[in-house]
Design a protein around this motif. Sequence first.
Motif, PDB file in Angstrom:
ATOM      1  N   LYS A  30       1.107  -0.968  -0.163  1.00  0.00           N
ATOM      2  CA  LYS A  30      -0.069  -0.057  -0.085  1.00  0.00           C
ATOM      3  C   LYS A  30       0.931   1.288  -0.067  1.00  0.00           C
ATOM      4  CE  LYS A  30      -2.355  -0.915   3.923  1.00  0.00           C
ATOM      5  NZ  LYS A  30      -2.015  -2.518   3.662  1.00  0.00           N
ATOM      6  N   THR A  31       1.861   1.229   0.958  1.00  0.00           N
ATOM      7  CA  THR A  31       2.510   2.261   1.047  1.00  0.00           C
ATOM      8  C   THR A  31       3.625   2.673  -0.166  1.00  0.00           C
ATOM      9  OG1 THR A  31       2.835   2.075   3.496  1.00  0.00           O
ATOM     10  CG2 THR A  31       4.453   3.635   2.137  1.00  0.00           C
ATOM     11  N   THR A  32       4.058   1.569  -0.959  1.00  0.00           N
ATOM     12  CA  THR A  32       4.788   1.717  -2.220  1.00  0.00           C
ATOM     13  C   THR A  32       3.964   2.357  -3.173  1.00  0.00           C
ATOM     14  OG1 THR A  32       6.382  -0.080  -1.487  1.00  0.00           O
ATOM     15  CG2 THR A  32       6.180   0.590  -3.943  1.00  0.00           C
ATOM     16  N   ILE A  33       2.422   1.865  -3.132  1.00  0.00           N
ATOM     17  CA  ILE A  33       1.775   2.529  -4.330  1.00  0.00           C
ATOM     18  C   ILE A  33       1.250   3.684  -4.128  1.00  0.00           C
ATOM     19  CG2 ILE A  33      -0.631   2.031  -5.147  1.00  0.00           C
ATOM     20  CD1 ILE A  33       0.121  -1.004  -4.771  1.00  0.00           C
ATOM     21  N   THR A  34       1.341   4.018  -2.653  1.00  0.00           N
ATOM     22  CA  THR A  34       0.722   5.590  -2.426  1.00  0.00           C
ATOM     23  C   THR A  34       1.859   6.311  -2.976  1.00  0.00           C
ATOM     24  OG1 THR A  34      -0.449   4.630  -0.562  1.00  0.00           O
ATOM     25  CG2 THR A  34       0.134   7.017  -0.482  1.00  0.00           C
ATOM     26  N   LYS A  35       3.159   5.916  -2.484  1.00  0.00           N
ATOM     27  CA  LYS A  35       4.223   6.889  -2.825  1.00  0.00           C
ATOM     28  C   LYS A  35       4.319   6.965  -4.581  1.00  0.00           C
ATOM     29  CE  LYS A  35       8.331   4.693  -2.852  1.00  0.00           C
ATOM     30  NZ  LYS A  35       9.235   3.868  -2.377  1.00  0.00           N
ATOM     31  N   THR A  36       4.329   5.847  -4.950  1.00  0.00           N
ATOM     32  CA  THR A  36       4.411   5.916  -6.569  1.00  0.00           C
ATOM     33  C   THR A  36       3.242   6.746  -7.284  1.00  0.00           C
ATOM     34  OG1 THR A  36       5.383   3.780  -6.425  1.00  0.00           O
ATOM     35  CG2 THR A  36       4.414   4.538  -8.721  1.00  0.00           C
ATOM     36  N   LEU A  37       1.910   6.593  -6.520  1.00  0.00           N
ATOM     37  CA  LEU A  37       1.019   7.468  -7.165  1.00  0.00           C
ATOM     38  C   LEU A  37       1.018   8.994  -7.084  1.00  0.00           C
ATOM     39  CD1 LEU A  37      -2.099   5.355  -6.668  1.00  0.00           C
ATOM     40  CD2 LEU A  37      -1.362   5.924  -8.854  1.00  0.00           C
ATOM     41  N   CYS A  38       1.494   9.296  -5.905  1.00  0.00           N
ATOM     42  CA  CYS A  38       1.512  10.736  -5.330  1.00  0.00           C
ATOM     43  C   CYS A  38       2.600  11.434  -6.119  1.00  0.00           C
ATOM     44  CB  CYS A  38       1.533  11.189  -4.175  1.00  0.00           C
ATOM     45  SG  CYS A  38       2.974  10.680  -3.169  1.00  0.00           S
ATOM     46  N   ILE A  43       5.021  14.943 -10.418  1.00  0.00           N
ATOM     47  CA  ILE A  43       6.213  15.000 -11.161  1.00  0.00           C
ATOM     48  C   ILE A  43       5.602  14.803 -12.651  1.00  0.00           C
ATOM     49  CG2 ILE A  43       8.128  13.633 -11.852  1.00  0.00           C
ATOM     50  CD1 ILE A  43       8.562  13.276  -8.855  1.00  0.00           C
ATOM     51  N   VAL A  44       4.930  13.727 -13.016  1.00  0.00           N
ATOM     52  CA  VAL A  44       4.829  13.302 -14.361  1.00  0.00           C
ATOM     53  C   VAL A  44       3.423  14.107 -14.924  1.00  0.00           C
ATOM     54  CG1 VAL A  44       4.158  11.614 -16.114  1.00  0.00           C
ATOM     55  CG2 VAL A  44       5.551  11.118 -14.097  1.00  0.00           C
ATOM     56  N   GLN A  45       2.550  14.187 -14.082  1.00  0.00           N
ATOM     57  CA  GLN A  45       1.011  14.955 -14.398  1.00  0.00           C
ATOM     58  C   GLN A  45       1.187  16.604 -13.920  1.00  0.00           C
ATOM     59  OE1 GLN A  45      -1.158  13.776 -16.441  1.00  0.00           O
ATOM     60  NE2 GLN A  45      -0.248  11.828 -16.743  1.00  0.00           N
ATOM     61  N   LYS A  46       2.061  16.673 -13.225  1.00  0.00           N
ATOM     62  CA  LYS A  46       2.420  18.289 -12.825  1.00  0.00           C
ATOM     63  C   LYS A  46       0.896  18.784 -12.110  1.00  0.00           C
ATOM     64  CE  LYS A  46       6.203  19.120 -15.400  1.00  0.00           C
ATOM     65  NZ  LYS A  46       6.894  18.005 -14.652  1.00  0.00           N
ATOM     66  N   LYS A  47       0.175  17.834 -11.262  1.00  0.00           N
ATOM     67  CA  LYS A  47      -0.991  18.234 -10.543  1.00  0.00           C
ATOM     68  C   LYS A  47      -0.358  18.550  -9.141  1.00  0.00           C
ATOM     69  CE  LYS A  47      -4.000  16.286 -13.541  1.00  0.00           C
ATOM     70  NZ  LYS A  47      -5.253  16.614 -13.899  1.00  0.00           N
ATOM     71  N   SER A  48      -1.540  19.622  -8.466  1.00  0.00           N
ATOM     72  CA  SER A  48      -0.968  19.907  -7.243  1.00  0.00           C
ATOM     73  C   SER A  48      -1.511  18.792  -6.289  1.00  0.00           C
ATOM     74  CB  SER A  48      -1.771  21.183  -6.781  1.00  0.00           C
ATOM     75  OG  SER A  48      -1.649  21.323  -5.498  1.00  0.00           O
ATOM     76  N   VAL A  49      -0.855  17.927  -5.510  1.00  0.00           N
ATOM     77  CA  VAL A  49      -1.035  16.600  -4.925  1.00  0.00           C
ATOM     78  C   VAL A  49      -0.954  16.727  -3.416  1.00  0.00           C
ATOM     79  CG1 VAL A  49      -0.359  14.370  -4.783  1.00  0.00           C
ATOM     80  CG2 VAL A  49      -0.299  15.522  -6.722  1.00  0.00           C
ATOM     81  N   LEU A  50      -1.945  16.286  -2.686  1.00  0.00           N
ATOM     82  CA  LEU A  50      -1.454  16.181  -1.097  1.00  0.00           C
ATOM     83  C   LEU A  50      -1.580  14.625  -0.942  1.00  0.00           C
ATOM     84  CD1 LEU A  50      -1.697  17.134   1.913  1.00  0.00           C
ATOM     85  CD2 LEU A  50      -4.277  16.854   1.852  1.00  0.00           C
ATOM     86  N   VAL A  51      -0.858  14.174  -0.085  1.00  0.00           N
ATOM     87  CA  VAL A  51      -0.595  12.881   0.018  1.00  0.00           C
ATOM     88  C   VAL A  51      -0.737  12.804   1.812  1.00  0.00           C
ATOM     89  CG1 VAL A  51       1.870  12.635   0.579  1.00  0.00           C
ATOM     90  CG2 VAL A  51       0.625  10.560   0.137  1.00  0.00           C
ATOM     91  N   ILE A  52      -1.478  11.766   2.134  1.00  0.00           N
ATOM     92  CA  ILE A  52      -1.909  11.811   3.658  1.00  0.00           C
ATOM     93  C   ILE A  52      -1.412  10.409   4.135  1.00  0.00           C
ATOM     94  CG2 ILE A  52      -3.907  11.473   5.143  1.00  0.00           C
ATOM     95  CD1 ILE A  52      -5.228  13.309   3.453  1.00  0.00           C
ATOM     96  N   ASP A  53      -0.835  10.359   5.242  1.00  0.00           N
ATOM     97  CA  ASP A  53      -0.333   9.043   5.968  1.00  0.00           C
ATOM     98  C   ASP A  53      -1.121   8.625   7.160  1.00  0.00           C
ATOM     99  OD1 ASP A  53       1.080   6.692   6.701  1.00  0.00           O
ATOM    100  OD2 ASP A  53       3.042   7.750   7.056  1.00  0.00           O
ATOM    101  N   LEU A  54      -2.222   7.663   6.909  1.00  0.00           N
ATOM    102  CA  LEU A  54      -3.008   7.435   8.055  1.00  0.00           C
ATOM    103  C   LEU A  54      -2.437   6.112   8.890  1.00  0.00           C
ATOM    104  CD1 LEU A  54      -6.799   7.497   6.794  1.00  0.00           C
ATOM    105  CD2 LEU A  54      -5.434   9.146   8.331  1.00  0.00           C
TER     106      LEU A  54
END
Lengths: 307, 345
Positions: A30-38, A43-54
């Motif tokens: 889960k963590t690897t995928i979260t990291k990869t997606l955010c 980086i690739v899609q240049k979106k403004s991203v918030l990552v949350i760690d629960l």
Amino acid sequence: MVLYTVCDNTTWNTDMEIICPVNNKGGVGKTTITKTLCEYFSIVQKKSVLVIDLDHQCNLSNRFISMEIHPNEREGKLPPIHPEYDPNDLLFPEWTGRSSIADVYFGKPVLPYQTFIENLDILPANTGSLLAVEHVRKDEVAEKVHNQLAAFLNLEEVKETYDVVVIDTPPSKGPLTTSAIRAATQIIIPSVMEPQPIEGIYGMLQLWKQEQLRRSSESPIHLIGILPNMFNSQISLHNGLLQGLKDNPMIADFVIPHKLGRRVAFAEVDAEGAQPSSIFQLPNSNSAKTEALLFCDYINERIKKNG
Amino acid sequence: MAKKKAFGIPKSLSDGIGETINTGNNNVGQLRYEIVSLSRIQLDNENPRDLLINKNDVIHGVMDNDPNYERKKNELESLETLAFSIRKAGVRNPVELYKDNDNYILISGERRVLSSLLAGKTDVPAKILESKPDELQLRFLQWIENIEREDLTIWERLYNIEQLIGAYKNTSENNQIDSEILSSIIGCSKKQSKRYLDVVLADDALKNALKEAGISDLIKLSLIVGTKDKDQQKKLIEEAAKGASREDLSDVAKTMSNEDKKILSSKKGKNGAGRPRTSIAINIPINKIPTLQTIIENVISSDQTYIKHAPNFERVDWSNANHVKTAFETFLDFVSLISKDLGRN
């Protein structure tokens, strides 16, 4: 400086995508995928991203900011003092300078931390407070916990600031995971093709269904699908179970056609002082990057289609 | 070398996963319940309400000068039982609402809402429809809720149907409704929907008369409404008010319509659908036979052309129904023959 505080006047329709990898079995990636997606979306899609760690283990938080060891709790971690914290700021006198996603559940204001990646902010975990939330059992309190993250993410200020939110969830079916699914617009169920994690898929789907039936049909929780993770095509157990999922026509459409292998490159970028510090900054010839891109592009397309 | 082992997912788990995905994707929002403040719920006055009592009466008590004081008092008492259980165990089944600006309009759950107020509750669990249902859908939801209720009178049901019809006309391009359309809307047999339709479309004066007579059976109502003759209708209403059974009533209707068959059937022959009629059956009650005899004898003696046929009728036994039948047929035959001859000349 804006501190976000949850209030009641939230509107629920949003263009902001909230992506949530969930599986109550630990160690499925889960963590690897979260990291990869955010990292992909920033980086690739240049979106403004918030990552949350629960996840109270704080692994994801530790990747992006230097978490501190809690002075009293064994293995407990705390977010560092926020760089924008000013002890003389009279506007938020109660704020002690650390901001964690756990604060949202206690009705306190939060302030995301900038990471070393442009466009990527994080709301880190806090071991002690997250465990306290996770152990809530009283019905009324649990119900509040379930709604709290969705209420926070639906704040106008949050929706204006971010295009994508990715949430790393703890390996459980507790209140925190429920709150993440309640807030989500898209969920991914990563699983190793082994019997226990596959049982976990079933558990998560039950939780997803339960939340889905309560949603308004204008804002469903899209099930992107099951991601065969850490897949090794040499292992006949992996192949057999994956085939088993694909053989059921009701499941087949929801098996993500890309696999993430068990690659050391995913871990290397986490190492202290690693350069480059994201898999997406590796050269294009890197096979781990190619694999990650294929997977992330697929997710991006699915989200666009679902939207 | 050992054979390579094959692995698969247990069927029960695979089925479970598949079915869960399917259910989840096909039922978004089906269990969307919320807790809604009672103060924001409005009763739908368009819905045939079983109770006369309203929210105000429950909150402030029934006013002494209320024209329906007695009935409302009784209703208040009947709500107490439910209020008692709500105090103990809460509202077990959510009511149904739809949002109307800042408020909610009740689709179903009138008693639960009023009893909750009585129990001193401030809110109630509710299933909320995402948007205001279109008129037809709304009336249909109320219809389903009402059809299960035994305490609803036939007139309340008919009112419901009337609104369904109105909603259908407003929402569809077709502003004609027939029993087939109605039966497809409410899901009953065509026969039953025709009965509903006949009664609903009857004129108000007739409906009031039926209401006053206290007739509560749909079959009886449609029988009466279906009788076109006003005097016959009146007689049937009287019979029904006296407590005539469905069978009694249809017997009465048959006897009366037999007397009128001649007029009715000639009308039907012209406008009726289906194959054109090639013959008509005339039922003559035994007590009218002397009249028939008089007609035949008078016609025959009236003209020279007819009189030569007189012997044919002298042997008729007028007390024998079969004789009378044959005689009448013969009479018709020669009258029509002679008329033809006259026409040719």
